[in-house]
Design an enzyme around this catalytic site. Structure first.
Site, PDB file in Angstrom:
ATOM      1  N   SER A  61       7.526  12.891  37.259  1.00 50.83           N
ATOM      2  CA  SER A  61       7.034  13.634  37.932  1.00 50.83           C
ATOM      3  C   SER A  61       5.862  12.560  38.941  1.00 50.83           C
ATOM      4  CB  SER A  61       6.803  15.162  38.122  1.00 50.83           C
ATOM      5  OG  SER A  61       8.490  15.724  37.969  1.00 50.83           O
ATOM      6  N   LYS A  64       5.922  11.791  42.312  1.00 46.40           N
ATOM      7  CA  LYS A  64       6.131  12.361  43.779  1.00 46.40           C
ATOM      8  C   LYS A  64       4.357  12.530  44.610  1.00 46.40           C
ATOM      9  CE  LYS A  64       8.674  15.847  41.793  1.00 46.40           C
ATOM     10  NZ  LYS A  64       9.026  17.010  40.162  1.00 46.40           N
ATOM     11  N   TYR A 189      16.163   9.913  44.091  1.00 48.87           N
ATOM     12  CA  TYR A 189      15.634  10.765  43.460  1.00 48.87           C
ATOM     13  C   TYR A 189      15.417  10.691  41.949  1.00 48.87           C
ATOM     14  CZ  TYR A 189      13.130  14.956  41.153  1.00 48.87           C
ATOM     15  OH  TYR A 189      12.846  15.809  40.508  1.00 48.87           O
ATOM     16  N   TYR A 241       1.771  22.322  38.567  1.00 45.84           N
ATOM     17  CA  TYR A 241       2.746  22.991  38.189  1.00 45.84           C
ATOM     18  C   TYR A 241       2.035  24.510  38.292  1.00 45.84           C
ATOM     19  CZ  TYR A 241       6.171  19.057  37.563  1.00 45.84           C
ATOM     20  OH  TYR A 241       6.279  17.895  37.803  1.00 45.84           O
ATOM     21  N   VAL A 259       7.549  14.955  32.950  1.00 43.13           N
ATOM     22  CA  VAL A 259       8.225  15.174  31.397  1.00 43.13           C
ATOM     23  C   VAL A 259       8.115  13.651  30.827  1.00 43.13           C
ATOM     24  CG1 VAL A 259       8.877  16.762  32.587  1.00 43.13           C
ATOM     25  CG2 VAL A 259       9.960  15.277  32.618  1.00 43.13           C
TER      26      VAL A 259
HETATM   27  N1  GLN Z   1      12.890  14.029  36.533  1.00 36.92           N
HETATM   28  C1  GLN Z   1      12.348  15.233  35.823  1.00 36.92           C
HETATM   29  C2  GLN Z   1      12.949  16.022  36.663  1.00 36.92           C
HETATM   30  O1  GLN Z   1      13.800  16.392  37.913  1.00 36.92           O
HETATM   31  C3  GLN Z   1      10.668  15.236  36.656  1.00 36.92           C
HETATM   32  C4  GLN Z   1      10.447  16.598  36.112  1.00 36.92           C
HETATM   33  C5  GLN Z   1       9.334  16.034  35.886  1.00 36.92           C
HETATM   34  O2  GLN Z   1       8.562  15.002  35.373  1.00 36.92           O
HETATM   35  N2  GLN Z   1       8.639  17.677  35.702  1.00 36.92           N
HETATM   36  O3  GLN Z   1      13.591  16.837  36.424  1.00 36.92           O
END
Ligand code: GLN
Length: 305
Positions: A61, A64, A189, A241, A259
């Site tokens: 993420s 993003k 994505y 988050y 993550v």
């Molecule tokens: N690729 C992960 C997902 O879409 C990214 C989520 C994250 O890093 N929080 O679930």
């Protein structure tokens, strides 16, 4: 400074044992839970690092904010804002941000999966391959690292198992917020999340956001300062988050987690920080990474508040 970083890592290392590797993307479960690294790029041009700062991991993420930058560079603030909201969600990254009401653009947030999937459709390009390539090129440019590539194994792993993201994308499609083929949008994505970076790459990218769009050393402008304000403000309220409020209180700088264990922290006008530690807390944020940033923030008065 290097001594301080070494000491902070030693103090925080025990926290790696309290976290968990992300295993909902099977390939991520193969990581080394004890990894902990940090890289700092300062406005005086000095770089500092400690721990496993050279190790590569998937950006997840943390892509993003780069995706948001590219959509802003392609479309400007007003258009992007009309398609993707900015309100803090207080929700997990894969939240289904709908009630029984109609899904509106204001329900989306660029730092939460649904908003990020929708952002892939705003990037300019003849097809999704070209759109992804432009995102990869921007990532390389901001990081000053032309060798950044995709981790194919993680990409295929998430493409095979990412059914919740598929559900989110179909919800967007059913609400008229995606016109293109869902699987192609998702492919962009998933590839974006699988870009392989190091702490150094994240620190360099964070530094350009801290420096309001200008590269270190050369001062070459990559994007208008207004876009840095936009991205940093959203990171401050939503980058971690449903842990963003706690992070604002404890650390007090814009940041983005992934993550894969990465955190990119932005100390406006002062520094970019990259962290890697894949042991995650229950919200999907790097557990020891947050501890390191909290201590560093206290020592160096980093909080913007
Ligand atoms: N690729 C992960 C997902 O879409 C990214 C989520 C994250 O890093 N929080 O679930």
């Amino acid at each position: 400074m290097e001594e301080l970083l070494e000491r902070l890592l030693e103090e925080c290392r025990p926290y790696t044992a309290q976290g968990k590797l992300a295993d909902y993307i099977p390939e991520l479960a193969k990581g080394d839970i004890s990894d902990l690294g940090i890289y700092v790029v300062r406005s005086d041009g000095k770089h500092y690092h400690a721990g496993s700062y050279k190790k590569n991991f998937t950006i997840q993420s943390v892509v993003k904010p780069i995706l948001l930058l590219l959509t802003l560079m392609d479309n400007g603030v007003d258009y992007v804002r009309s398609k993707i909201g900015v309100e803090a969600t207080g929700k997990p990254f894969d939240a289904i941000n709908v009630t029984d009401q109609r899904l509106l653009s204001d329900h989306l947030n660029p730092m939460v999966n649904m908003g990020a999937i929708a952002m892939c459709t705003l990037v300019k390009g003849a097809d999704y391959q070209e759109r992804f390539h432009r995102l990869l090129e921007l990532t390389r440019l901001l990081a000053g690292n032309p060798e950044i590539e995709v981790d194919e194994a993680v990409y295929l792993s998430e493409k095979r198992t990412g059914h919740k993201n598929r559900a989110l994308a179909f919800l967007l499609k059913s609400s008229g917020m995606i016109e293109d083929d869902v699987e192609q949008v998702l492919d962009c994505y998933f590839r974006a999340c699988s870009i392989k970076v190091s702490c150094k790459d994240l620190a360099n990218i964070g530094y350009v956001l801290a420096n309001r769009g200008k590269m270190p050393q050369t001062d070459q402008r990559i994007f208008p300062s207004q876009y840095a304000h936009y991205v940093n403000a959203i990171l401050m309220t939503c980058g971690m988050y449903d842990g963003s409020g706690d992070f604002a209180v404890k650390v007090g700088v814009p940041a983005k987690s992934g993550v894969g264990g990465g955190i990119m922290a932005i100390v406006p006008t002062r520094m970019g920080i990259g962290i890697f530690s894949p042991a995650l807390d229950s919200k999907g944020n790097s557990l020891a990474g947050i501890q390191v940033l909290e201590r560093l923030s206290h020592k160096m008065y980093l909080s913007i508040f």
